[in-house]
Every structure is written in structure tokens, then in C-alpha cells.
Design a protein around this motif. Structure first.
Motif, short mmCIF file in Angstrom:
data_model
loop_
_atom_site.label_atom_id
_atom_site.label_comp_id
_atom_site.label_asym_id
_atom_site.label_seq_id
_atom_site.Cartn_x
_atom_site.Cartn_y
_atom_site.Cartn_z
N HIS A 149 -29.08 -49.78 7.88
CA HIS A 149 -28.02 -50.94 8.70
C HIS A 149 -27.91 -52.00 8.19
N GLY A 150 -26.93 -52.49 9.05
CA GLY A 150 -25.97 -53.64 8.01
C GLY A 150 -25.96 -55.01 8.30
N ALA A 151 -26.31 -56.01 7.93
CA ALA A 151 -26.79 -57.40 7.95
C ALA A 151 -27.38 -57.82 9.21
N HIS A 152 -25.87 -57.53 9.62
CA HIS A 152 -26.11 -57.68 11.76
C HIS A 152 -26.62 -56.98 12.67
N ASP A 153 -27.48 -56.13 12.49
CA ASP A 153 -28.45 -55.08 12.60
C ASP A 153 -30.04 -55.38 11.96
N LEU A 163 -20.46 -48.91 14.10
CA LEU A 163 -21.26 -47.68 13.69
C LEU A 163 -22.58 -48.64 14.00
N LYS A 164 -23.58 -48.09 14.54
CA LYS A 164 -24.60 -48.63 14.91
C LYS A 164 -25.94 -48.47 13.97
N PRO A 165 -26.53 -48.95 14.01
CA PRO A 165 -28.05 -48.57 13.05
C PRO A 165 -28.30 -47.51 13.10
N VAL A 166 -28.81 -46.37 11.97
CA VAL A 166 -29.46 -44.85 11.82
C VAL A 166 -30.89 -44.94 11.66
N GLU A 192 -30.39 -51.74 3.59
CA GLU A 192 -29.41 -52.42 4.50
C GLU A 192 -28.39 -51.58 3.13
N ILE A 193 -27.24 -51.80 3.80
CA ILE A 193 -26.08 -50.66 3.34
C ILE A 193 -24.82 -51.95 3.68
#
Length: 290
Positions: free
Chosen positions: A104-108, A93-96, A120-121
Motif C-alpha cells: 500500500h501507499g501512505a494514503h491507505d 492504484l488500489k492497495p494489493v 508501504e511503497i
């Protein structure tokens, strides 16, 4: 327990249509469902359902659903022993972006822009990551409501991952009560609130109904957001009216396009007036006022 992934590949538009139907069909079972983009240029998307137990029966139910939707795509089966399905579903999933919000996730983290309200989720055992059309719709509507009304307190009912509660805390800097009926969801919400440095404003609580004392202690609320399901939303319309301040705003989602009129009727019967409906990915977000 060993999990089985039932999956098929199709276009984005059809994947979203199937996803919406699967959510309705399997909502009581709680089987995780995900959509993953495989190839943007070729418009290839993979939709998966992760099941345990009587997989034959579940597969039969899914095949019947696909037939009813006139989907003629091969349904495949893959055994996935001891897989973390949440992490898997979030990997692709891409960040929104929704208004000023960036979920976003940590990697984004490197994609955060100046002026973003970043949330951050990470993978957890609760829904509502911001990638779903209902959550993104809520974020957009909440931003406009906060800008226009400057509420002084808020309730996020059925908080899930707490993305909406965190969004309100970061945007408006107001106290937010975030409740869920599932204690596991509340644990995940609490962790996400801490991760986003919002613990000073967001209180997370497991509450199965409005008779829980926390609602009387913290209410009435100037703003209530509830991203759950159409049926429960209609059932609790009188309670919503009782716990919203006069002049306050109510933001509802988790509602399919076809369920819009029924939900709206339940709330207008309680004295709410319709302000706006946002349509996004087959779902609606409804803004009401008293």
C-alpha cells in the motif's frame, strides 16, 4: 524535459493485454507505462505511455503495436510538462493483497487489517510496487515457500523497489540480500527498506553480475527470488545453480505465459526441478528446487 502521454481507454482485460505487449516492446527504452481504472462499473481502464524525445516515432511504434493486437481504439496525445510520472501512475492504484501481504501507499494505511503483513511503497524511480502481476505472484509463492521450508537466508535479485526483500524480512525474519544493477533503483530500495523498518535484516547493494564479491560473502542462499525478465533469467541459470544451496528454492518471475517453457527448460538443464507455476494476469511465477 517535457513529457508526452500517449493514452487510450479500453476494458480491463484488453488493457492488461496491451500493457504486457507494451512492456515487451518498450522494455529497452524504459518508457513508463501505467494502467488506471477510470470506472469499475463500466469497465473503463486507461493505459498510458510517458515518452520524451522523438514522440512521433514512439507514437508510430505504439500504433503499429496496437494494430498487431487488433486494437481499434483511438490513441490520444497529451503534453505533460515537468510531471512526476511515477506519482501520477500510482495515484489511481488500489492497495494489493497477496496472501497475508498488503502492499500500500501512505494514503491507505487505514486499510491495514489485523494479521496483515503490511508493506508501504511510495512513488520512486524503480518498478515492482506490488501492483504488477509478477510481484503479486512472487509474494504468494514466497509465502508458501517460507512456511514449508523455513529458509535461513535469501537473495532478492533485481530488487527494484525492494518489496520482495521487505516481504521476506517481515515474514521470515531472516537476512536478505537485495541487489539491483541500477544504482537509482538501489537508492529507492534502501529508502523503502528504511521506511518499513527492515534495515536490520535487508542489505541493499548495486551489483551488475554474480562476480560481485557480495554474493560470495552472503551466499550460498537457501532461497533466491528474481523478478526481472525472461531473457536475463535464462542467461543466468548457471549462476543461479551455483549460488543456491542444495535443497534450496528458486522463485522466478517477470515471465510472460508464452515464455514459461523456454525459461523452465533453461533451468531444468541446470539440474533444477519444477515444483509449481502460478499464472496471474498473463504472467507466470515459477518455483524450482535443486
Amino acid at each position: 524535459m517535457t513529457q508526452t502521454r500517449l493514452h487510450l481507454t479500453t476494458s480491463k482485460a484488453e488493457a492488461e493485454r496491451i500493457f504486457a505487449a507494451m512492456e515487451t516492446a518498450f522494455e529497452e527504452d524504459g518508457w513508463p507505462i501505467s494502467v488506471l481504472e477510470l470506472d469499475e462499473d463500466r469497465d473503463l481502464h486507461e493505459i498510458s505511455l510517458y515518452a520524451e524525445g522523438d514522440v512521433e516515432a514512439i507514437e508510430g511504434q505504439l500504433r503499429d503495436l496496437l494494430t498487431a493486437l487488433s486494437v481499434d481504439k483511438p490513441l490520444e496525445r497529451e503534453v505533460l510538462p515537468d510531471i512526476d510520472w511515477v506519482a501520477r501512475s500510482l495515484e489511481g492504484l488500489k492497495p494489493v493483497r497477496a496472501g497475508r501481504f498488503f502492499v500500500h501507499g501512505a494514503h491507505d494505511r487505514d486499510q491495514i487489517r489485523p494479521g496483515d503483513i503490511a508493506i508501504e511503497i511510495e512513488a520512486g524511480l524503480a518498478f515492482g510496487t506490488g501492483h504488477h502481476g509478477t510481484t503479486a505472484g512472487c509474494l504468494e509463492v514466497l509465502e508458501s515457500v517460507v512456511e514449508a521450508e523455513h529458509p535461513q537466508n535469501a537473495l532478492d535479485l533485481g530488487t527494484g523497489s525492494a518489496v520482495l526483500a521487505i516481504a521476506l524480512a517481515k515474514l521470515a525474519a531472516i537476512p536478505v540480500l537485495a541487489t539491483d544493477i541500477d544504482p537509482v533503483a538501489t537508492e529507492v530500495a534502501t529508502a523503502n527498506v528504511k521506511l518499513n523498518d527492515a534495515s536490520n535484516l535487508v542489505e541493499t547493494t548495486t551489483a551488475t553480475g554474480f562476480d560481485h564479491p557480495v554474493f560470495a560473502e552472503r551466499g550460498p542462499f537457501a532461497l533466491i527470488v528474481a523478478n526481472i525478465l525472461a531473457g536475463p533469467l535464462m542467461d543466468i541459470a548457471p549462476d543461479m545453480a551455483a549460488h543456491l544451496q542444495p535443497g534450496g528454492s528458486l522463485v522466478l518471475s517477470g515471465i510472460l505465459d508464452r515464455q514459461h517453457d523456454a525459461v523452465l527448460a533453461a533451468y531444468t538443464a541446470q539440474g533444477f526441478r519444477h515444483i509449481r507455476t502460478l499464472h496471474l494476469e498473463g504472467w507466470v511465477t515459477i518455483h524450482l528446487k535443486r
